[in-house]
Structures are given as structure tokens and as C-alpha cells.
Design a protein around this motif. Structure first.
Motif, short mmCIF file in Angstrom:
data_model
loop_
_atom_site.label_atom_id
_atom_site.label_comp_id
_atom_site.label_asym_id
_atom_site.label_seq_id
_atom_site.Cartn_x
_atom_site.Cartn_y
_atom_site.Cartn_z
N LEU A 1 3.12 -7.27 -54.52
CA LEU A 1 3.89 -6.78 -53.43
C LEU A 1 4.13 -5.12 -53.74
O LEU A 1 4.45 -5.04 -54.82
CB LEU A 1 4.81 -7.35 -52.83
CG LEU A 1 4.62 -9.03 -52.37
CD1 LEU A 1 5.99 -9.62 -52.37
CD2 LEU A 1 3.81 -9.08 -51.12
N LYS A 2 4.40 -4.55 -52.67
CA LYS A 2 4.87 -3.08 -52.93
C LYS A 2 6.45 -3.35 -53.44
O LYS A 2 7.09 -4.21 -53.12
CB LYS A 2 4.91 -2.27 -51.74
CG LYS A 2 3.29 -1.92 -51.57
CD LYS A 2 3.17 -1.06 -50.23
CE LYS A 2 1.79 -0.68 -49.76
NZ LYS A 2 1.73 -0.07 -48.63
N PRO A 3 6.90 -2.62 -54.20
CA PRO A 3 8.18 -2.45 -54.70
C PRO A 3 9.31 -2.90 -53.64
O PRO A 3 10.25 -3.39 -53.95
CB PRO A 3 8.37 -1.36 -55.61
CG PRO A 3 7.06 -0.80 -56.03
CD PRO A 3 6.29 -1.40 -54.83
N LYS A 4 9.34 -2.12 -52.64
CA LYS A 4 10.09 -2.17 -51.50
C LYS A 4 9.68 -3.17 -50.36
O LYS A 4 10.42 -3.15 -49.29
CB LYS A 4 10.36 -1.06 -50.84
CG LYS A 4 11.24 -0.08 -52.03
CD LYS A 4 11.90 1.19 -51.60
CE LYS A 4 12.47 1.96 -52.53
NZ LYS A 4 12.95 3.25 -52.35
N SER A 5 8.94 -4.00 -50.56
CA SER A 5 8.24 -4.72 -49.58
C SER A 5 9.14 -6.06 -49.11
O SER A 5 9.98 -6.42 -49.98
CB SER A 5 6.97 -5.63 -49.79
OG SER A 5 5.80 -4.58 -49.86
N THR A 6 9.21 -6.30 -48.14
CA THR A 6 10.11 -7.62 -47.72
C THR A 6 9.11 -8.81 -47.85
O THR A 6 8.11 -8.66 -47.18
CB THR A 6 10.81 -7.66 -46.30
OG1 THR A 6 11.72 -6.46 -46.14
CG2 THR A 6 11.63 -8.73 -46.07
N ALA A 7 9.73 -9.64 -48.35
CA ALA A 7 8.67 -10.94 -48.57
C ALA A 7 9.26 -12.22 -48.42
O ALA A 7 10.62 -12.47 -48.75
CB ALA A 7 8.01 -10.80 -50.18
N ILE A 8 8.67 -13.22 -48.15
CA ILE A 8 9.08 -14.52 -48.03
C ILE A 8 8.33 -15.46 -48.96
O ILE A 8 7.16 -15.01 -49.33
CB ILE A 8 9.17 -15.29 -46.61
CG1 ILE A 8 7.78 -14.94 -45.77
CG2 ILE A 8 10.24 -14.39 -45.69
CD1 ILE A 8 7.67 -15.86 -44.55
N LEU A 9 8.71 -16.60 -49.18
CA LEU A 9 7.92 -17.78 -50.20
C LEU A 9 7.31 -18.78 -49.16
O LEU A 9 8.04 -19.24 -48.37
CB LEU A 9 8.86 -18.15 -51.21
CG LEU A 9 8.23 -19.18 -52.05
CD1 LEU A 9 7.05 -18.65 -53.02
CD2 LEU A 9 9.25 -19.69 -53.04
N ALA B 1 2.44 -22.17 -54.02
CA ALA B 1 3.52 -21.33 -53.31
C ALA B 1 3.09 -19.85 -53.78
O ALA B 1 2.42 -19.56 -54.79
CB ALA B 1 4.67 -21.79 -54.09
N TYR B 2 3.39 -19.27 -52.91
CA TYR B 2 3.05 -17.68 -52.90
C TYR B 2 3.98 -16.78 -52.02
O TYR B 2 4.42 -17.37 -51.09
CB TYR B 2 1.64 -17.35 -52.78
CG TYR B 2 1.02 -17.51 -51.61
CD1 TYR B 2 0.91 -16.38 -50.50
CD2 TYR B 2 0.56 -18.63 -51.15
CE1 TYR B 2 0.45 -16.70 -49.50
CE2 TYR B 2 0.02 -18.74 -49.95
CZ TYR B 2 -0.21 -17.81 -49.09
OH TYR B 2 -0.74 -18.24 -47.86
N LEU B 3 4.11 -15.37 -52.44
CA LEU B 3 4.76 -14.55 -51.50
C LEU B 3 4.00 -13.96 -50.51
O LEU B 3 2.89 -13.66 -50.73
CB LEU B 3 5.62 -13.35 -52.35
CG LEU B 3 6.64 -14.18 -53.46
CD1 LEU B 3 6.94 -12.57 -54.21
CD2 LEU B 3 7.67 -14.69 -52.91
N VAL B 4 4.58 -13.68 -49.43
CA VAL B 4 4.11 -13.26 -48.21
C VAL B 4 4.99 -11.99 -48.01
O VAL B 4 6.00 -12.04 -47.59
CB VAL B 4 3.83 -14.23 -47.23
CG1 VAL B 4 3.50 -13.66 -45.78
CG2 VAL B 4 3.04 -15.70 -47.34
N ALA B 5 4.39 -10.73 -47.73
CA ALA B 5 4.91 -9.69 -47.09
C ALA B 5 5.34 -9.84 -45.42
O ALA B 5 4.17 -10.24 -44.78
CB ALA B 5 3.94 -8.54 -47.41
N VAL B 6 6.28 -9.39 -45.16
CA VAL B 6 6.73 -9.64 -43.66
C VAL B 6 7.43 -8.36 -43.32
O VAL B 6 7.91 -7.68 -44.09
CB VAL B 6 7.66 -10.72 -43.43
CG1 VAL B 6 7.11 -12.26 -43.94
CG2 VAL B 6 9.12 -10.64 -44.41
#
Length: 99
Positions: free
Chosen positions: A4-12, A65-70
Motif C-alpha cells: 500500500l502507499k505509505p499514507k493509504s487508509t486500509a482495512i483488513l 487475510a490481506y489489507l484493502v486500500a479504502v
């Protein structure tokens, strides 16, 4: 897990091991509602979410499980794949299928 980009907001997100349901991490438990998911907005928080996913996989609660950019405001996934995943199947699935 995807970069993810460093400042991306993400959820798991992951799939519940027993039911197969798509689930999202709230910080203490899994939910089927992405609006309740814990959001992470920096690399340290991303790492913490990732560690939670790995721990839950090791405990045989979830798989994949993985991170999703939101979007940081609406919480909507940025990638088409994730928007479709939340929406569910695009065709009617058979109810009684024998394998």
C-alpha cells in the motif's frame, strides 16, 4: 500482503474459515460489515493490522487475510476487485449442488 502507499487508509479482510463468509477486522473481532472495520492510515498501523491477520490465520479463525486500500472518508474500497467482492456474486448461484 499487497503493498500500500505509505499514507493509504486500509482495512483488513479475510474469509471466515468455517463459513467462508467475507469478514473484516474491527480490532477485536471479525464482522461481515466493512463499515465496522478498523481503519489504518500509516505504515505502522498497516503492519499492526497485518500482524492481526496473521495471528487470526494461525488460530484457524480466518484464511487469506490481506489489507484493502479504502477511501479515508467513505471507507469504500479503491480497487474494483474489492468493490465487487463486497457486492457479492454477480450471478445467481445454485442452491443445492452435489460435488
Amino acid at each position: 500482503m499487497p503493498k500500500l502507499k505509505p499514507k493509504s487508509t486500509a482495512i483488513l479482510t479475510a474469509n471466515h474459515l468455517l463459513s467462508g463468509a467475507i469478514v473484516y477486522w474491527t480490532g477485536s473481532e471479525w464482522t461481515e460489515d466493512p463499515a465496522d472495520a478498523l481503519r489504518a492510515g500509516d505504515p505502522e498501523a498497516h503492519a499492526s493490522l497485518g500482524a492481526s491477520g496473521e495471528a487470526e490465520e494461525a488460530a484457524d479463525v480466518v484464511v487469506g487475510a490481506y489489507l484493502v486500500a479504502v477511501d479515508p472518508i467513505s471507507g469504500d474500497p479503491l480497487e474494483l476487485r474489492e468493490r465487487q467482492r463486497i457486492a457479492g456474486p454477480s450471478i445467481a448461484l445454485p442452491v443445492n449442488v452435489s460435488l
